[in-house]
Design an enzyme around this catalytic site. Structure first.
Site, PDB file in Angstrom:
ATOM      1  N   THR A 172       2.703   9.338  -3.697  1.00  0.00           N
ATOM      2  CA  THR A 172       2.494   8.133  -2.941  1.00  0.00           C
ATOM      3  C   THR A 172       3.626   8.258  -1.640  1.00  0.00           C
ATOM      4  OG1 THR A 172       4.209   6.870  -4.096  1.00  0.00           O
ATOM      5  CG2 THR A 172       1.937   6.469  -4.462  1.00  0.00           C
TER       6      THR A 172
ATOM      7  N   GLY B 136       0.694  -1.056   0.062  1.00  0.00           N
ATOM      8  CA  GLY B 136       0.187   0.175  -0.020  1.00  0.00           C
ATOM      9  C   GLY B 136       0.861   1.360  -0.032  1.00  0.00           C
ATOM     10  N   THR B 137       2.003   1.114  -0.111  1.00  0.00           N
ATOM     11  CA  THR B 137       3.177   2.181  -0.005  1.00  0.00           C
ATOM     12  C   THR B 137       3.409   2.907  -1.269  1.00  0.00           C
ATOM     13  OG1 THR B 137       4.706   0.534  -0.535  1.00  0.00           O
ATOM     14  CG2 THR B 137       4.595   0.900   1.713  1.00  0.00           C
TER      15      THR B 137
ATOM     16  N   VAL C  24      11.039   6.559   2.805  1.00  0.00           N
ATOM     17  CA  VAL C  24      10.220   7.414   3.628  1.00  0.00           C
ATOM     18  C   VAL C  24       9.287   6.697   4.251  1.00  0.00           C
ATOM     19  CG1 VAL C  24      10.384   9.675   1.987  1.00  0.00           C
ATOM     20  CG2 VAL C  24       8.590   7.958   1.859  1.00  0.00           C
TER      21      VAL C  24
ATOM     22  N   GLU D   8       9.105   4.958   6.945  1.00  0.00           N
ATOM     23  CA  GLU D   8       9.166   4.945   8.425  1.00  0.00           C
ATOM     24  C   GLU D   8       9.465   5.970   8.926  1.00  0.00           C
ATOM     25  OE1 GLU D   8      10.230   0.657   9.591  1.00  0.00           O
ATOM     26  OE2 GLU D   8      10.891   1.037   7.831  1.00  0.00           O
TER      27      GLU D   8
END
Ligand SMILES: Cc1cc2nc3c(=O)[nH]c(=O)nc-3n(C[C@H](O)[C@H](O)[C@H](O)COP(=O)(O)OP(=O)(O)OC[C@H]3O[C@@H](n4cnc5c(N)ncnc54)[C@H](O)[C@@H]3O)c2cc1C
Ligand code: SF4
Lengths: 338, 761
Positions: B657, B471-472, B726, B728
């Site tokens: 995203t 979903g990243t 990006v 986390e």
């Protein structure tokens, strides 16, 4: 979930007849009525409720979902959906506490499904009750003990508790009903009866599994809220951990009849803090005939929680409850009534 | 392979909506939990209801009598069938060292003690309810008491323990001192997609459909558990409905489903319930921290010590040891760190989004705010003063570090200059307003990756690698990279991920995927370009042009002011598609990874170069987060109407995203500060709030304005494309920013998360 049979009720009488002969208290009974299903199916899926037969009363919806506003008061059919009542213009205008208590409950999707009758009969959110892997729960399994007494009890009640159960009554709408002296009309094998709503829920005492005074097979058909000078100056304040879709940590339903700042009559009910919908009569008495200001509101709040008992996790609740009531009273007093 | 990988088109960095968005919103994307094969039998788990002891008796009679029940797996018939496979943190595969259904022993609450298989899910569930279990129960210990400081004597376990100088003396001599304890609660990932597994055998070939962050780990790990060769296993997970670390290591359930499917000779599907999910996989365990800061009167740090305590299971030594990060964050000449593990009767914890940084940075960034208050200094200025381009522990430079640029951009957007520093001084009618800030940071991790790219004569490309889109936005970032280097439109790129029959890619963890895979994609495309260019330099419009200067741009080969359509160049070298292949090894990888990286990768063993192991520099991404909280002056509800985060993370491949990632992370930060807590009944070491009604996260009404600022940053040291991760970064520090804002609103310093209204009454 365990296997069960499902049938649709064709008329009120046959639904009552079908369910009347069972022995258990209604909420444990092997025959259950299905309204919106948002409590019942939920508890069946997690194996807390295990009916053999489910009688769907939604076919009766046409007859039992009417919303009638007359100068005498408000009559609400038990199968009216929470959202329908919450957004009814006359309810919003004349009985704001009713509309707000409904709007602040659950989520939009749930409110579209859930009925008023099911709503007042919703069951506690006590985590030990809702998870059958905990053996101690007098409400679920009479005589087994109470895991919450010395367990995690942040959400639990401080008013109306007993050494057998401290579960909070979670709903919101019932507070509005009890504050406004509503009556509930119940249909049973012997015909219809109308009783004060405040007699519907029973304190846990040593029978926490018996939650209401409904007899087996009885169906709630409507609620009647009498008109009153205080109804317009009313509100429901719900204090909770997040902005929406969450039960009350503390709530207050307040209705005031004010004349030049002096309280002619005050109606107060408390939620999130008690085992049943809780009418705060002591607080009402404190206010009657006085000027409502911050100090007086605080005195009323002290009176409302004078009998509170806490259990560790909920030690904060008396103070939260008092502050919630003070805020509700002052906000209600400040309302501009057209 | 040393090629000049340089992004010079305009695809990388282009703001495009996620390319798989339509599939997802129309329901066409097939998640592993959507898979239903012909003749599937359904499984339901039975979990222990005690945390420590033994099963003394298991009565299946009633359960077996339920109509439709086919099989019930228990230790009695499954013992010895699942081979013990090493714990992932020790270079193995499993989320726990506990072997499922192997003994009567109970290690933790919610341990799998049986699995019912039936014709329908309903029958399996009904039968599961009917299994009677008797236990010999022993007294269980849940672990840290989150509200009380732990004595140092807690069962110790050494981490790398970064340190420098003489922090104790420096602390004694400091002008201004902070000495405080902090704690964070247990938290569970609670991805919306439940833990689902379908296993199907075809002869001795096993296919596992399971939502996964690491299909190669799944394939190899399950093969080891079953004692079969990895070639016999295929793991399929093209879409993942959230994972956050919980679907990286293999959990005990998968082997059981495979065994059941083999026994029955038909596919078996398991979907663990939300409640079971709390112990089917891992979680973020509770932590405790003791921080001591010393500073001189100007605010310069002179001493920093950070001691942490973490819970692990009795079976495993899991720890996150965020001191690796907190020790090098600020310029401080004297640093000491220590991490303790406390073993308890719990399941084994594991990765959860920014595993180390979320708890450890909460402690440090809260302490920094306390220091700023004591110094009567603006907290942004305190960070500015103590910023450093050199890691104070190893004296290595940061590859790039734009922390202060992030602070300046976010502060300006937030309107920080209007802040009155006095606690309780800002109000809006009945609401107290608090503004707070904190640093976000996350190591730049990267690993080897293998990619195959084919370019067909019609100009359409296929990119294949066993990466994962959780979903990243991985599909989108990878497609943009291929479009960039092949010089073709985005629509002409098709990306295939999440299948162990594709070339191996690293675990989608540690925010490494974009950097690892996009660099590999670039190399594979370069392979194609090189071949086309070489052939084109011999004949046609580009004849005689140096192949090295020929580029693929906008459907053409261009070089030395000449050009040729891509299609004719493709036809020149054959009628089928041309394939580019790359086995990318990170430029910063150590010698052992350079030598062994790809071998390990194909075995499903993660080989990441992390922020502090990148050779001559340290590599981290940074950000600054500002929040506004409102606290009701009477009833003390805490709300967060406004969040601003500015982040610098090298080249941003897919800005839309990436922004979504950071936005979601900031929102998660709100949850982590105010809502999320797995409640543990300490009397029996059992979880109590195991559903999404009781395990709180913010709802839409809680989230108002969230602003994400992407601060431009160029970093040519981290990898050829200059990519940092990006995924986390964004939820690090948010919890501290909120706690700091709560202090500003109310004058109350809350050091234990989550912060609840009762803390402020
Ligand atoms: C996630 C979640 C959040 C929620 N949050 C809130 C909240 O914030 N505030 C709030 O107030 N509520 C909340 N609720 C509870 C919700 O309002 C109730 O579940 C709902 O009102 C029940 O109505 P229903 O028609 O669906 O009842 P059902 O589930 O159909 O019935 C409930 C029970 O009442 C019996 N019954 C139903 N109708 C009758 C009748 N007419 N006569 C006799 N017996 C009857 C049924 O047999 C059953 O035992 C929440 C629920 C969920 C699941
Ligand atoms: S509080 Fe009531 S419902 Fe909860 S465990 Fe005790 S008896 Fe059961």
């Amino acid at each position: 979930m365990r296997p069960f049979s499902y049938e649709r009720a064709h008329d009120l009488a046959s639904a009552i007849r079908a369910a009347s002969h069972q022995a258990d208290a209604p909420l444990h009974a092997p025959i259950q009525f299905l309204a919106g299903g948002t409590t019942l199916l939920d508890l069946m899926k997690i194996d807390v409720m295990r009916p053999d037969r489910v009688i769907d009363i939604n076919p009766l919806e046409k007859t039992f979902s009417e919303i009638t506003v007359t100068p005498m008061g408000l009559r609400l059919g038990a199968l009216a959906r929470m959202s329908a009542v919450a957004h009814h213009p006359a309810v919003e205008r004349e009985y704001p506490v009713v509309s707000q208590a409904l709007k602040l409950g659950a989520s939009a999707q749930l409110r579209n499904m859930a009925s008023l009758g099911g709503n007042v009969l919703q069951r506690t959110r006590c985590s030990y009750f809702r998870d059958t892997s905990w053996h101690e729960c007098n409400k679920r399994d009479p005589g087994s003990g109470c895991a919450a007494l010395q367990g995690l009890n942040r959400k639990h009640a401080i008013l109306g508790t007993s050494e057998h159960c401290i579960a909070t009554y979670p709903g919101d709408f019932a507070q509005a009903l009890i504050a406004l002296d509503a009556a509930v009309e119940i249909a049973g094998a012997k015909g219809n009866r109308e009783v004060p709503f405040r007699t519907l829920h029973k304190l846990p005492g040593d029978t926490p599994h018996i939650e209401t005074s409904l007899a087996t097979g009885e169906i709630i058909v409507s609620f009647h809220i009498p008109a009153g000078a205080y109804a317009r100056r009313s509100l429901y304040l719900k204090v909770r951990d997040r902005e929406s879709y969450e039960f009350a940590s503390a709530s207050a339903a307040v209705a005031l009849d004010l004349a030049d700042g002096v309280v002619r009559e005050a109606r107060i009910a408390l939620g999130g803090v008690a085992t049943i919908p809780w009418r705060a009569v002591e607080a009402e008495d404190v206010l009657k005939g006085t000027m409502l200001d911050e100090v007086r509101a605080r005195v009323a709040a002290e009176a409302a929680f004078a009998g509170a008992r806490t259990f560790g996790g909920n030690d904060f609740k008396p103070e939260l409850g008092r502050r919630t009531l003070v805020r509700a009273l002052l906000e209600a007093a400040a309302l501009e009534i057209r | 392979m040393s090629v000049q990988i340089k992004a010079n088109g305009d695809m990388i960095g282009r703001a495009v909506p996620r390319i798989d968005g339509r599939l997802k919103v129309t329901g066409a994307a097939c998640y592993p939990s959507d898979v239903v094969l012909d003749d599937t039998a359904h499984a339901f788990l039975v979990m222990s209801t005690i945390a420590r002891g033994r099963i003394s008796a298991l009565d299946l009679t009633e359960a077996q009598a339920v109509d439709g029940v086919i099989d019930i797996l228990t230790y009695e018939n499954t013992k010895g069938k699942v081979h013990k496979v090493r714990f992932f943190a020790l270079g193995g595969y499993t989320s726990t060292s506990i072997v499922p259904l192997d003994t009567r022993k109970i290690w933790h609450d919610g341990q799998i003690i049986a699995m019912v298989v039936a014709e329908t899910f309903e029958a399996a569930r009904e039968a599961a309810y009917m299994i009677r279990v008797d236990y010999m129960e022993r007294r269980a210990v849940s672990g840290l008491d989150g509200r009380k400081p732990q004595p140092r004597a807690a069962a110790g376990f050494l981490s790398s323990e970064p340190g420098v100088g003489d922090p104790e003396t420096a602390y004694q001599e400091a002008d201004v001192k902070i000495d405080a304890y902090y704690s964070t609660p247990a938290q569970h990932h609670n991805a919306i997609e439940l833990y689902a597994t379908t296993c199907a055998w075809s002869g001795d070939q096993l296919t596992v459909y399971e939502s996964s962050q690491y299909v190669y780990g799944l394939k190899n790990g399950v093969a080891k558990q079953l004692g079969i060769r990895p070639e016999r296993v295929r793991a399929v997970s093209p879409f993942v409905g959230g994972a956050f670390g919980s679907k990286a290591a293999i959990t005990p359930r998968t082997a059981l489903v495979a065994i059941a499917a083999k026994r029955l000779g038909r596919p078996v599907k398991l979907v663990a319930t939300r409640q079971q999910g709390f112990t089917v996989s891992s979680y973020r365990a509770e932590t405790q921290h003791h921080i001591k800061l010393g500073a001189d009167r100007s605010g310069r740090l002179t001493s920093l010590s950070h001691e942490g305590w973490e819970i692990s299971s009795r079976a495993d030594d899991y720890k996150v040891a965020g001191t690796d990060t907190t020790s090098l964050l600020y310029a401080c000449p004297n640093v000491a760190t220590h991490v303790n593990i406390v073993h308890a009767d719990r399941s084994t914890p594991g990765f959860m989004r920014s595993p180390a940084e979320v708890p450890y940075m909460f402690a440090l960034e809260s302490a920094m705010d306390e220091l700023a208050v004591k110094l009567r200094m603006d907290p942004v200025e305190l960070r500015r003063l103590n910023d450093t381009q050199i890691d104070p522990i190893n004296q290595k430079p940061f590859s790039s570090r734009s922390l202060i640029a992030c602070y300046d951009r976010a502060a300006a957007a937030f309107g920080w200059a209007k802040r009155n520093p006095e606690p309780g001084s800002m109000q809006d009618r009945d609401w107290l307003i608090g503004w707070g800030c904190a640093t976000a940071c996350y190591p730049t991790n990267i690993g080897p990756a293998e990619v195959r790219v084919t370019l067909a004569p019609n100009g359409k490309a296929r990119v294949r690698t066993a990466g994962h889109d959780l979903g990243t936005g991985a599909y989108t970032a990878i497609a943009l990279t291929a479009a960039e280097f092949l010089g073709i439109p985005l629509e002409d790129v098709n990306v295939e991920l999440g299948d162990s029959s594709l070339p191996p890619a690293p675990v989608a963890g540690g925010s490494n995927a974009t950097a690892s895979i996009c660099n590999a994609v670039a190399h594979a495309c370069e392979d194609i370009r090189e071949r086309l260019a070489r052939a084109a330099s011999h004949e046609g419009a580009l004849r005689g042009v140096d192949p090295a200067v020929i580029r693929l741009r906008e459907g053409m080969l261009v070089g030395a002011d000449k050009s040729e359509p891509l299609k004719s160049a493709l036809l020149r070298i054959g009628f089928g598609p041309v394939e580019g292949h790359a086995k990318y090894t990170p430029e910063v990888a150590s010698v052992p990874i350079k030598l062994l990286g790809h071998t390990l990768l194909s075995k499903g063993i993660p080989v990441l170069t992390v922020g502090t192991s990148a050779g001559n520099h340290v590599q981290y991404a940074f950000g600054a987060e500002f929040v506004e909280v409102r606290v009701h002056k009477r009833t003390r509800e805490i709300r967060v109407p406004r969040l601003v985060g500015a982040f610098a993370a090298g080249r941003i491949v897919s800005p839309i995203t990436a922004r979504s990632q950071l936005l979601g992370a900031l929102i998660w930060g709100v949850a982590s500060a105010l809502h999320e807590e797995t409640e543990i009944d300490e009397r029996v070491a059992r979880y109590v709030n195991k559903d999404l009604a009781d395990y709180m996260i913010p709802v839409s009404a809680d989230i108002r304005d969230v602003e994400v600022i992407l601060v431009p940053e160029e970093d040519n040291k981290v990898n050829a494309l200059g990519i940092k991760g990006v995924g986390e970064l964004g939820n690090v520090g948010t919890n501290a920013a909120i706690a700091n804002a709560v202090y500003h609103a109310t004058g109350r310093r809350i050091r234990n998360l989550p912060i609840r209204m009762e803390d402020l009454l």
